[in-house]
Structure formats: C-alpha cells, structure tokens
Scaffold this motif. Structure first.
Motif, PDB file in Angstrom:
ATOM      1  N   TYR A 159       2.362  -0.813  -6.542  1.00  9.87           N
ATOM      2  CA  TYR A 159       1.994  -1.103  -5.502  1.00  9.87           C
ATOM      3  C   TYR A 159       0.391  -1.531  -5.705  1.00  9.87           C
ATOM      4  N   ASN A 160      -0.017  -2.438  -5.018  1.00  7.70           N
ATOM      5  CA  ASN A 160      -1.552  -2.772  -4.871  1.00  7.70           C
ATOM      6  C   ASN A 160      -2.891  -1.738  -4.679  1.00  7.70           C
ATOM      7  N   ALA A 161      -2.758  -0.774  -3.938  1.00  6.89           N
ATOM      8  CA  ALA A 161      -3.895   0.449  -3.531  1.00  6.89           C
ATOM      9  C   ALA A 161      -2.356   1.337  -2.932  1.00  6.89           C
ATOM     10  N   VAL A 162      -3.275   2.556  -3.488  1.00  3.96           N
ATOM     11  CA  VAL A 162      -3.262   3.506  -2.655  1.00  3.96           C
ATOM     12  C   VAL A 162      -4.176   4.488  -2.153  1.00  3.96           C
ATOM     13  N   LEU A 163      -3.361   5.433  -0.683  1.00  2.00           N
ATOM     14  CA  LEU A 163      -3.990   5.705   0.417  1.00  2.00           C
ATOM     15  C   LEU A 163      -4.018   7.683  -0.244  1.00  2.00           C
ATOM     16  N   ALA A 164      -4.937   8.182  -0.476  1.00  2.00           N
ATOM     17  CA  ALA A 164      -5.104   9.834  -1.284  1.00  2.00           C
ATOM     18  C   ALA A 164      -4.983  10.425   0.225  1.00  2.00           C
ATOM     19  N   MET A 165      -4.430  11.663   0.627  1.00  2.00           N
ATOM     20  CA  MET A 165      -6.163  12.444   2.181  1.00  2.00           C
ATOM     21  C   MET A 165      -7.278  13.270   1.328  1.00  2.00           C
ATOM     22  N   ILE A 177       0.851  -1.244  -0.270  1.00  3.06           N
ATOM     23  CA  ILE A 177       0.341  -0.167   0.154  1.00  3.06           C
ATOM     24  C   ILE A 177       0.911   1.267   0.142  1.00  3.06           C
ATOM     25  N   ALA A 178       0.514   2.198  -0.748  1.00  3.58           N
ATOM     26  CA  ALA A 178       0.974   3.304  -1.062  1.00  3.58           C
ATOM     27  C   ALA A 178       0.765   4.597  -0.737  1.00  3.58           C
ATOM     28  N   VAL A 179       0.636   5.915   0.223  1.00  2.00           N
ATOM     29  CA  VAL A 179       0.491   6.544   0.772  1.00  2.00           C
ATOM     30  C   VAL A 179       0.750   7.957   0.358  1.00  2.00           C
ATOM     31  N   LEU A 180       0.173   8.983  -0.237  1.00  2.37           N
ATOM     32  CA  LEU A 180       0.644  10.190  -0.280  1.00  2.37           C
ATOM     33  C   LEU A 180       0.641  11.078   0.687  1.00  2.37           C
ATOM     34  N   GLY A 181       1.108  12.170   0.176  1.00  2.00           N
ATOM     35  CA  GLY A 181       1.623  13.022   1.160  1.00  2.00           C
ATOM     36  C   GLY A 181       0.061  14.333   1.276  1.00  2.00           C
ATOM     37  N   LEU A 182       0.426  15.030   1.885  1.00  2.00           N
ATOM     38  CA  LEU A 182      -1.120  15.916   2.435  1.00  2.00           C
ATOM     39  C   LEU A 182      -0.532  16.961   1.375  1.00  2.00           C
ATOM     40  N   ASN A 183       0.640  17.807   1.628  1.00  2.00           N
ATOM     41  CA  ASN A 183       0.835  18.983   0.686  1.00  2.00           C
ATOM     42  C   ASN A 183       1.735  18.950  -0.227  1.00  2.00           C
ATOM     43  N   PRO A 184       2.157  19.576  -1.073  1.00  5.09           N
ATOM     44  CA  PRO A 184       2.787  19.900  -2.276  1.00  5.09           C
ATOM     45  C   PRO A 184       4.086  18.509  -1.530  1.00  5.09           C
ATOM     46  N   HIS A 185       4.774  18.762  -2.872  1.00  5.24           N
ATOM     47  CA  HIS A 185       5.569  17.743  -2.497  1.00  5.24           C
ATOM     48  C   HIS A 185       6.351  17.116  -1.316  1.00  5.24           C
ATOM     49  N   ALA A 186       4.931  16.339  -0.799  1.00  2.00           N
ATOM     50  CA  ALA A 186       4.922  15.612   0.781  1.00  2.00           C
ATOM     51  C   ALA A 186       5.303  16.192   1.741  1.00  2.00           C
ATOM     52  N   GLY A 217       9.062  19.917   6.285  1.00  2.00           N
ATOM     53  CA  GLY A 217       8.308  20.644   6.530  1.00  2.00           C
ATOM     54  C   GLY A 217       8.485  22.281   6.266  1.00  2.00           C
ATOM     55  N   LEU A 218       9.034  22.422   4.850  1.00  2.00           N
ATOM     56  CA  LEU A 218       9.070  23.726   4.215  1.00  2.00           C
ATOM     57  C   LEU A 218       7.324  24.107   4.204  1.00  2.00           C
ATOM     58  N   LEU A 219       7.041  23.268   3.986  1.00  4.76           N
ATOM     59  CA  LEU A 219       5.744  23.738   2.946  1.00  4.76           C
ATOM     60  C   LEU A 219       4.308  22.420   3.876  1.00  4.76           C
ATOM     61  N   GLY A 220       4.282  22.003   4.860  1.00  8.06           N
ATOM     62  CA  GLY A 220       3.523  22.049   5.700  1.00  8.06           C
ATOM     63  C   GLY A 220       4.894  20.727   6.341  1.00  8.06           C
ATOM     64  N   ASN A 221       3.653  20.267   7.614  1.00  6.00           N
ATOM     65  CA  ASN A 221       4.699  19.414   8.741  1.00  6.00           C
ATOM     66  C   ASN A 221       3.759  18.333   8.598  1.00  6.00           C
ATOM     67  N   GLY A 268       6.166   4.884   1.508  1.00  6.14           N
ATOM     68  CA  GLY A 268       5.462   6.695   1.200  1.00  6.14           C
ATOM     69  C   GLY A 268       5.935   7.513   2.843  1.00  6.14           C
ATOM     70  N   PRO A 269       5.261   8.763   2.863  1.00  2.15           N
ATOM     71  CA  PRO A 269       4.389   9.074   2.213  1.00  2.15           C
ATOM     72  C   PRO A 269       4.582  10.024   0.822  1.00  2.15           C
ATOM     73  N   PHE A 270       4.131   9.780  -0.499  1.00  2.00           N
ATOM     74  CA  PHE A 270       4.605  10.143  -1.991  1.00  2.00           C
ATOM     75  C   PHE A 270       4.019  11.082  -1.647  1.00  2.00           C
ATOM     76  N   PRO A 271       5.350  12.199  -2.621  1.00  2.00           N
ATOM     77  CA  PRO A 271       4.078  13.419  -3.494  1.00  2.00           C
ATOM     78  C   PRO A 271       2.922  13.109  -4.584  1.00  2.00           C
ATOM     79  N   ALA A 272       2.545  13.202  -4.596  1.00  2.08           N
ATOM     80  CA  ALA A 272       0.873  13.205  -5.641  1.00  2.08           C
ATOM     81  C   ALA A 272       1.081  12.958  -6.967  1.00  2.08           C
ATOM     82  N   ASP A 273       1.649  14.480  -7.119  1.00  2.90           N
ATOM     83  CA  ASP A 273       2.479  14.725  -8.477  1.00  2.90           C
ATOM     84  C   ASP A 273       3.575  13.770  -8.781  1.00  2.90           C
ATOM     85  N   GLY A 274       4.589  13.906  -8.619  1.00  2.00           N
ATOM     86  CA  GLY A 274       5.454  12.555  -9.017  1.00  2.00           C
ATOM     87  C   GLY A 274       4.514  11.573  -8.834  1.00  2.00           C
ATOM     88  N   PHE A 275       4.194  10.244  -8.095  1.00  2.00           N
ATOM     89  CA  PHE A 275       3.747   9.349  -7.933  1.00  2.00           C
ATOM     90  C   PHE A 275       3.172   9.418  -9.290  1.00  2.00           C
TER      91      PHE A 275
END
Length: 358
Positions: free
Chosen positions: A263-269, A208-217, A221-225, A247-254
């Motif tokens: 991965y078998n599945a992804v969790l988006a925020m 299972i892959a997990v995406l970050g909440l903020n840009p560039h994950a 800490g520069l764009l969110g903690n 993860g967490p992975f940056p959604a755009d690059g991922f």
C-alpha cells in the motif's frame, strides 16, 4: 536551479538544550543543502555559534540577519528571535529560557510562512512542557499550526520513502481514543491521506490500508464492535466513490507479515499504533509531515533526546530527510498549482472562443 527559484526553507530551532540545534547544524553544515534550497534557521546566532564550536564546524560560516527580507541565498541564514544576552546554553537541561526561545523561533517562522516568505517550515523538537505559556497552550506543533492557520482538522502523517502512516487520533490519551473514533472521522482522515498522496507525493492512484481499533480487528465482534459498526461502513462508503481503500486489518499481523508494502499509506487508529511500527521500520529516515495544512511543514520523527544533547552523538538523518521532504512537497505543490492554473487558463480561452462563435 537559479538562486531566486530555490525554495526558502525555514527551520525553527526547537529546544536549544536538546539535540535540535545539533542535528540542524549537522544537516546544513558546510552549506551542503544550498544547492537545492536556502535554509533559514530561526533561533539565536549566539546559540548556533556555540554549537558550531562544540561540533568543531569552525570552517563553516552562517549569515546572521534580523528579518527574512535580508536573506543571502548562497549561505545558511540565522534570524535572531530573542535577545542573545538572556540565553544560557545548558545541554540536557530543561530550562524556561529554552522554552521561550523555542516558542519565539516558532512564532517568527510561522509568521513568515503565513506571509508567503517561506516555501516550507521544518520544526526541530520542542519540550512540550517548558514551551507552554499564555500564547502556547497546545500538546505540540501540529495543534499549534492548525490553530495558526485556522484549519479545523489536520493529519499527523509519518512519511518515508517506503512507508507512510497517518493517525486518526493524535496526541490523545488512550482512554479517549474509543470516544473519538467515528465514521465521519475515519472518512475525513482517509480523504486527507488520499489528497496528500496525490498532491504532495505524486501518487496517481493511492492504495490506502486501514487498521482496526481492537486486537485482531475485533475478531468479528468478539473483541469489539468498532470495526463492524464504524470502520467498515466508512470504508464501504469511500469504495463507492472509487477510493482504493482496504481493511480493517489487525495491526500485529499487518506489520508482522510486511503486508504494508502493498500500500501507499496506512491509517492507524491512534498514536502508538501507527508511530511504533513506523519508528521501528523507518526511524533514521522518517519524517513527521503535517498534511491538510495550506503550507508545508515537516519535522524529524524524534524528540529532544536530552540524554545525548551536546555530546556530538545525535544522528542528523531524520532532520536531513525532513528538509528534503519539505523541498520536494513544496515543489510538488507549486508544480500542481501551475498545472491547474494553465488548465483553467486554457478552459477560459476555449469558453471565450465558443462564446465569440455564438
């Protein structure tokens, strides 16, 4: 497969003035699905017949019944959920009558699902505004079903043969997403995905892959903690339990680099973070599956599409896949339950024999 062992699949009609009835009829027309299941459409024989004529499916017949106990396993069944005389079909129009039928058909189907008379439920698209009433005060199907089955938290799981995406927060305004994201929520959603992959889709060792909440994950800490303070600690805790989570992975690059294929599945925020790439990559065969419900429910991954309603332009692919997925998941759950029952039976026999020897 014998008639009595075919899964019985309920299909709620959705908004009769949208494309729901059209994609249902195109999916089940000519009794094409009767080999693998017994379809039961909850709605209106009058409306189904009108669409049958509009779509020129004159050689296809359906069996009208008043309750589920009367089903004919060799045909597509239609249960009348309202007085047909009160219904006026107006494709492309938002009407109170359409909202009323959408709710009545859903209510009847859910009652039969709860009673164990259906093996799964497939819901056609509704209009989230005209369906609202004293009995339906929910953002959508998912929340209504969670309430009906008294499940505190379910998972909106978008699935196809190649891509599966769950969302940590569903129908929530974007400004509220950050407030709702916490470690406990992330862990629960990943566990729901993990359980569903094993129980519903037969994946033995889910990745299972997990995406970050903020840009560039969060960019360290520069764009969110949230990634450092919430998501990563949740993943660390799950990894200690043996869960294969990454993860967490940056959604755009991922998605841009097709990393999702590993991965078998992804969790988006949040909703659009997950559904936007899903609909781009799997729109025609994508299915909305409600995981963590005690019963099986799927839905096509599109809306009412009023702009093409009644024009014979709607693509039924997602509805067909929703029905196939419902059948497959229902069978997987039944087989797993049988295996678990046999395992428990063998265990009890061994314990009984051991106690007799003592």
């Amino acid at each position: 497969m014998s008639e009595q062992h075919k899964p019985v699949i309920g299909i709620s009609i959705g908004d009769m003035n949208g494309i729901g009835p059209e994609v249902i009829l195109k999916a089940v027309g000519g009794n094409r699905l009767n080999r693998i299941c017994t379809p039961v459409i909850y709605g209106s024989g009058k409306i189904i017949n009108r669409y049958r004529q509009m779509l020129e499916l004159k050689d296809w017949q359906f069996f009208t019944i008043q309750k589920i106990d009367q089903i004919n396993h060799k045909q597509v069944n239609v249960i009348n959920c309202m007085n047909d005389q009160n219904l006026e079909l107006q494709p492309g129009k938002v009407t109170p009558e359409a909202g009323k039928l959408a709710f009545e058909s859903l209510k009847r189907a859910v009652a039969d699902l709860k009673a164990g008379k259906l093996d799964a439920l497939v819901t056609a698209p509704i209009n989230k505004h005209n369906i609202q009433s004293d009995e339906f005060k929910f953002p959508g199907h998912t929340e209504y079903l969670a309430s009906e089955f008294e499940v505190e938290d379910v998972l909106m799981f978008m699935v196809s043969d190649t891509l599966k995406i769950g969302v940590a927060t569903g129908h929530v305004p974007i400004e509220q997403v950050k407030q709702k994201i916490n470690k406990e929520l992330i862990i629960k959603k990943i566990e729901q995905i993990h359980t569903s992959l094993k129980r519903d889709f037969g994946v033995q060792r889910p990745r299972i892959a997990v995406l970050g909440l903020n840009p560039h994950a969060g960019e360290n800490g520069l764009l969110g903690n949230e990634e450092k303070e919430i998501i990563q600690p949740a993943l660390t805790e799950l990894k200690k339990k043996g869960t294969l989570v990454f993860g967490p992975f940056p959604a755009d690059g991922f998605f841009g680099t097709a990393a999702w294929k590993q991965y078998n599945a992804v969790l988006a925020m949040y909703h659009d973070q997950g559904l936007m790439p899903f609909k781009m990559l799997a729109f025609e065969n994508g299915v909305n599956f409600t995981a963590a419900l005690p019963k099986v429910r799927t839905s096509p991954d599109h809306g009412t599409a009023y702009d093409i309603a009644g024009k014979n332009e709607a693509d039924e692919s997602s509805m067909i896949h929703a029905i196939y997925t419902a059948v497959d998941v229902a069978k997987n759950r039944a087989e797993l339950s049988e295996l678990e029952a046999n395992s428990l039976k063998k265990k009890n026999i061994v314990l009984k024999e051991a106690s007799m020897e003592d």
